[in-house]
Every structure is written in C-alpha cells, then in structure tokens.
Enzyme design. Structure first.
Site, short mmCIF file in Angstrom:
data_model
loop_
_atom_site.label_atom_id
_atom_site.label_comp_id
_atom_site.label_asym_id
_atom_site.label_seq_id
_atom_site.Cartn_x
_atom_site.Cartn_y
_atom_site.Cartn_z
CB THR A 152 -0.99 0.00 1.19
OG1 THR A 152 -0.27 -0.11 2.41
CG2 THR A 152 -2.00 -1.11 1.08
CE LYS A 178 0.43 -3.39 3.23
NZ LYS A 178 -0.34 -2.42 4.09
CB THR A 189 3.23 -7.86 10.58
OG1 THR A 189 3.50 -6.57 10.03
CG2 THR A 189 2.96 -8.81 9.46
CD GLU A 275 2.58 5.51 6.62
OE1 GLU A 275 1.77 4.97 5.87
OE2 GLU A 275 2.26 6.18 7.63
CG ASN A 399 0.37 8.91 7.87
OD1 ASN A 399 -0.31 7.98 7.45
ND2 ASN A 399 1.61 8.76 8.31
CB THR A 404 -5.43 13.87 -1.35
OG1 THR A 404 -4.06 13.78 -0.98
CG2 THR A 404 -6.25 14.45 -0.22
#
Lengths: 404, 404
Positions: A152, A178, A189, A275, A399, A404
């Site tokens: 993702t 992932k 996970t 991230e 985040n 969007t």
C-alpha cells in the site's frame, strides 16, 4: 525514503505453494493489487491476527475458517474492509466463495485478507472479475510479484527466504510482508505470508508462529497505531522429503530458529520502510525485572514524538530519552541505577548525565542511519529489543495526504 | 501557529502576592527569563508535581520545601535542570539560598522551578546576578510580565483571572501557565502558578488543587510526553476580608468551582499553543464503565499520530479514530454498541460506518479550527474529556530544530 538495504532478496520457491497476481483496480490501476495463494492438499496452516477490537471483516472470516484446513488465500490491497459491519462480512465471504467456485474448492478453505483505507466498502465485483487471471497465473515462482501486489504505502517490496539443512534434507522457508504505517502489531504484523515445504502438524506450526511473531512483528512500531487488519499466516505444504517435524528434536529447533529469523527479517523491513523514515532505531532495554517491563520502557521511548523528531534532526538531545524512560510507569524505579547509551557512547550513568559524555561523541552516533539506544535499568536480567524509526516531515506529509 | 483566541486576558492583581521579573540571559537574551514571586506572611501554599521518575532537581527541592510554609517562588526558563544529578540539586538549593539571602528569608521557604532543555547544568551565577533586579521589580501588577518570563517554546503568554463573589466579599483568583511541547501532564502541568487572596488552610488548598488539576491539566496532551518538570502551585495570601474558607460551605463550593474553571482555562491555553498546532480537538468519551476507561480511550485517540495528521490535513479519515478506539485495550469491548461523532455528525453507528454519513458532512466539520470527537462506548455512564491538538509539519520542525 527508506533506511538501508531495501532490495528484495532472492525468494526461493516453496514446493507445494503457488502464487498468482492480477489487477483488480481497487485503488492502484497501474499494478497488480490482488494475490491468490494456493497450497497443495495435505499441508497445515497457522495464523495470528490483530488484537484491535475493531478487527476487520476479513480478519473475522479468516479466524473462523482457520480450523477448516485452509489451502487458499485471497489478498487485496487498496481497501481494508474494516469498519464495514455486516456488509463487510458478506463481502469478505463473497470473495472467498468466488475463489472457491473458480477452483472447485470449499469456501471454508479460503482465508481472505485486505489492506488499505478503513471504512469504505470492498469493491467485490472488481475482485471477482480479477480472480480468474490470478488463478491462471498461479506458479511457484511468483513470490516477487506477490510481494509487490500486497503493497500500500510501502516504498519497496519486502521478503525473506532461507534454505535450512536438516536431518533428512533441506527445508525451504519463504515469506513476504507489507506495512509502513499504522504499525504497532499486536500478535501479528500488518500482513505477512510465510510458506514452507516442511511437514508439520497444524498445532505445532501455530505454536512456532506465535513464538516467532512475539519476538519479531510484536517488537516493532512505526507510530503506535495497531491496525485493524494485522495478520500473519504460515503455511506448511508437507511437500519436502524431510520427515515430519516434531517437538523437542534437532529439526524442530532448527525450524523454529529459522522462522524467528525470517520473521525478524520481515519485520525489520517494515521499519526500514516506516512512513517517512530516515533512521532505523534499535531500542534495547536490559537489566529489567521481566520482559513486559523491558518492552514497556522500549515502547515508551519508541512512541515518543520528541525522541523521534530528535533522531530525525540527528540531534543528540538525550534528555528526551531520559524523560521517556521516566514516564514509563515502572513501579519503584530507582533512577540512580540507570544507564543509557547511544551505540557505545554512555550518555547517562547512575541516573545523571555521564561526566565524560561529549556532544561530539553523541553527534557522531546520531549522524548514522542506524542507531542503537541501550537502556540498563539495574533491576534484573530481562532484556528485550524493539525496533522503530524516526518522525520526519514526510511522515506528516504521507499521512496528511493519504487519501488524496 | 496557535489555535483560536490567544490574547492574554486582563489579569487582576491578587492582594498579598507580588511578582518581579528580570533578564538572567539563560537561553533568551532579548527578554526576561527569571521570575520571583512573593507572598505575604500568613498565607498557605499547595503544589502538585510531575510523576515522571526522572523528576528534575528543582521538583525534588520544591517537594521537600513544600511543608515549610513557602512564601517565595523562583522560576527560570531556558534550562530544566533535569538529569543533572547531585550538582543539579546543589544548583537548585543555591538559587533558593541566594533569593533567601537577598530578602532575609529562610531558604526552606523558597520553591524553585525550572523549564527548558534537559540535561544541561543550570547557569547559577547568571540567575544569582539577576535576582536583585527581580526583587526590585516586585509588584502586584506584574502578572503579565510574569506570564511572559516563564515561556519557552510557547508562542503566546497564558493566563486566566476571575473575581468570585462570595458570602462576605470578593475573592480574586489569577493564574499563569506555560507549555507547548512535552505535554501530557500527570498530576500537574508543565508550569502553572495560581494565586488567590482567599484565606484557606494549606491541606484544604492542596485538596482543591488536586481536584482541579485532575480535571484540567491531567486531561490535556500535546505529544504524550510527560515532562520531568511539571509543577503547578496554588498560593492563598489570606489578604481578603472574606472569612476563612472551610469545607462543605457555599464559599468552598464557589472557590473550588472557580479553581477548576481557571485550571481548565490555563490548560486549554497550553493546547491552543501545542507545538505546531492548527486545530484544537476536544475528545469526549461517554458511556464508559468508569472514568479511567474513558480517559484511556480518549488518550489513545489523542496520541495517535495517524488521527493527528488526518486532522492537520482536514481529512475526515475517521477509520483512524475507529482503529484507535479498537486498540485501547478495553476488556470485553462490544464494538456493536459503539457510536462515534465528529461534532454532531454521526460517523460510526453500532460499530460500523453510519449509513447516512456523507463525506461532505464530515469534511464540513474537519474544516473547522476547533472540533469535538465524541465516542459513546455503550458500557456505562462515565464521561471524560481530553483536549489535544493536531500533528503538523511545524511540530516536526519545532522539535527537530529545538536546540539549534
């Protein structure tokens, strides 16, 4: 960006396990987002799932199918099918039923998995339309394609693979995972799929998986947010010529050690892809009274936004680490026994700034991409390690712009 | 930036309480960073302190002096004197002694407070040199200057003030606070100083302060990081002509209600000035089994980086709120009874996406600068509110650049 080595290693095919991917077009339209995994009859399957009370519809269904000797997995990225109530459950069941119908199997033998945005209904028709192509593509050589299909916000595909020499021959162990955000797995996970050709009974396989996840996936955190969809599956196809693995044998010990190592590889890859991550931080808490206390202190440090931003800035602002240790709610903590280290540089000794600490020494460690924090509590002998990453502008950007 | 009304209100002088500020030049050189507060003899003093095990040296000293009828406070910004061991304790005592010597008082009657960077030794000589000027400036009309002198990363000075009409006359209550980051107070705020001219015995004053802080400062969080230096002091000068306030009287009830309201004003100001904050978020958890459970759910939401970044982006990505509720470790949580609202817009009903929810309605709420999240757990009647702010680029910027 990501930290350190992010190349997908060679993933060995596992006899008896085939994978096929296709484009359902759920959120991404330029790459495969559906994965079907098939195990030959006669194997066993273990799985662990999120402890989040709002666990997603596919998690509910996978839990209820786990005892039915599952042989098929169906996994989509781009939509989590979480917070979707009764319709979500129906949608997950319909995906299982469609796959089962295509391969003349029982839908109870299919485990469904979803990952992506929470709270939107699953586009079942798109998935149903993509199932035949995924089945057509089934092959033992598709692990790399599978690792890509389940991504993702991941910036790289994650996998690990090993061949273990045992009494009686070799065993292959290959897994993919992932995850990059909403990562503080609790029992599993975000998504991990591991397969082996070993011959091992389902209960013992489950025990191995639980031990391994507790030491790997359950010891990582990006942002403290335990997902609604965390799941990790371990399938054993029994296709190897190595005799059945039974407890308290050399082969069992070799097998368990290999699973732990593989799970650590897969979970470390998630932190490297945290991230916005620019740093990999290993937090080791030693001399704790027990494991739970060590993990609590390590996670308090790992979740501190102040610690994480200091690492992003390469700033040896170690007072923030000390403050995090102090707020970890450890009963009767004697701070005068505490030592804190950045790699080998002692920053806190006997609960206060180490007298020989220099900013230059601290800065040299902070400039690295991979850093260890070691906290010695002076209370006992337990030791635990938690992996995390820093908090950067890009974490906020990713985040704030996710939908969007 | 900060959220909403940030103008310092009119701060009424409190009879019997004088304040003086001066420039010690600890970190800032362009403004006062030292505050001395004097209470006339005959008053009482209450205080609450951080629960962080690594509590700072001045906190240790203030705790030990609290029973000695304190009449003086000495407060510096720019250095927290935390993680500084034995030398830190000596430094804090020396500050008390210097002030005491200048005003011919007993050093045990001085409470010291420090706020700023952790782990650096306090520049005691600079503080000692600045004490005489602060004493020269002592005046009942210096509350605004005092509010400015205690600021660190604060972008505005924080204060609140009220005059309470009681049986027997008026009572004045004025307070100031500071704090923007490392904010999840536990028993007190970063720094809060409140004074009244009421006549009230020290034990009862302490009880009032504990009730009030538990409903105000202990219900706010910017980043979950409980500071080493949190302290809140309430001094009562007994200079009013209103008779002594005793428990279970109308005057006591009026007094307690006013302190709670004042503490809420001061703590809300800290959240409006949360580091990088663009939004004020009120998280109300209702229908909980007990207060502790309500606070746990509220704080889990408040600490979720994913929830906070979604608010920064004005993104009604409510699945993140649902996931945070689900990971809050509430025993036997029945998700089918849960409702979640953004202001008056129902987003989750009976544990799933509300059927009449529209993205347009959610977006309209998220575009506001001040937003309420209401979670109904369907388990009991307890209700608690926690205030927090969003997580923005500026939070990372402020904390990555804090020491540079």
């Amino acid at each position: 960006m990501a930290v350190g080595n992010i190349l997908l290693p060679k993933l060995y095919p596992v006899a008896g396990i085939s994978l096929g991917t296709s484009k359902a077009g759920i959120k991404q339209h330029d790459r495969d987002d559906l994965l079907v995994l098939q195990m030959l009859a006669g194997g066993s399957c273990a799985a662990v799932f999120t402890q989040n009370a709002f666990c997603a519809a596919p998690v509910e269904i996978a839990k209820s199918h786990l005892s039915q000797q599952p042989r098929w997995l169906i996994i989509n990225s781009g939509n989590a099918n979480a917070g979707t109530g009764k319709q979500g459950l129906d949608d997950a069941i319909n995906c299982c039923a469609s796959l089962a119908q295509n391969v003349a199997a029982n839908e109870m033998q299919v485990l469904p998995f979803s990952t992506g945005v929470i709270g939107e209904y699953l586009p079942v028709a798109k998935i149903q339309a993509a199932i035949p192509v995924a089945i057509e593509n089934l092959s033992e050589n598709n692990w790399s394609a599978a690792a890509h299909a389940i991504m993702t916000t991941d910036t790289f595909a994650k996998g690990a693979s090993k061949i273990i020499a045992m009494n009686g021959g070799n065993i292959t162990l290959t897994g993919i995972s992932k995850g990059a955000g909403m990562i503080q797995p609790n029992m599993a996970t975000m998504l991990g799929f591991i397969a082996t050709d070993a011959n091992i009974e389902a209960d013992l396989l489950q025990e191995c998986l639980q031990i391994a996840t507790d030491l790997s996936f359950n010891r990582i955190t990006v942002d403290g947010d335990t997902s609604t969809n965390d799941s990790c599956v371990l399938m054993a196809s029994a296709s190897s010529k190595v005799p059945e693995i039974v407890k308290n044998t050399d082969n069992y010990n070799l097998f368990l050690a290999a699973i732990i190592e593989l799970c650590k590889d897969l979970s470390e890859a998630i932190i490297r892809d945290g991230e916005g991550a620019t740093k990999l931080i290993r937090i080791q808490v030693a001399e704790a009274l027990n494991d739970a206390e060590a993990v609590l202190v390590a996670k308090t440090i790992a979740h501190s936004p102040l610690v994480k931003t200091a690492f992003f800035a390469c700033d040896p602002n170690w007072g923030r680490i000390l403050a995090a240790v102090g707020r970890a709610e450890i009963t009767a903590l004697d701070i005068t026994k505490i030592g804190i280290y950045l790699d080998n540089v002692c920053i806190v000794n006997n609960g206060e700034r180490a007298h020989d600490y220099t900013e230059v020494a601290g800065q040299a460690v902070m400039d690295q991409a991979e850093i260890s924090i070691v906290v010695k509590l002076g209370r006992g002998e337990a030791i635990q390690e938690v992996l995390t990453c820093d908090l950067s502008y890009d974490y906020v950007k990713i985040n704030a712009e996710y939908r969007t």
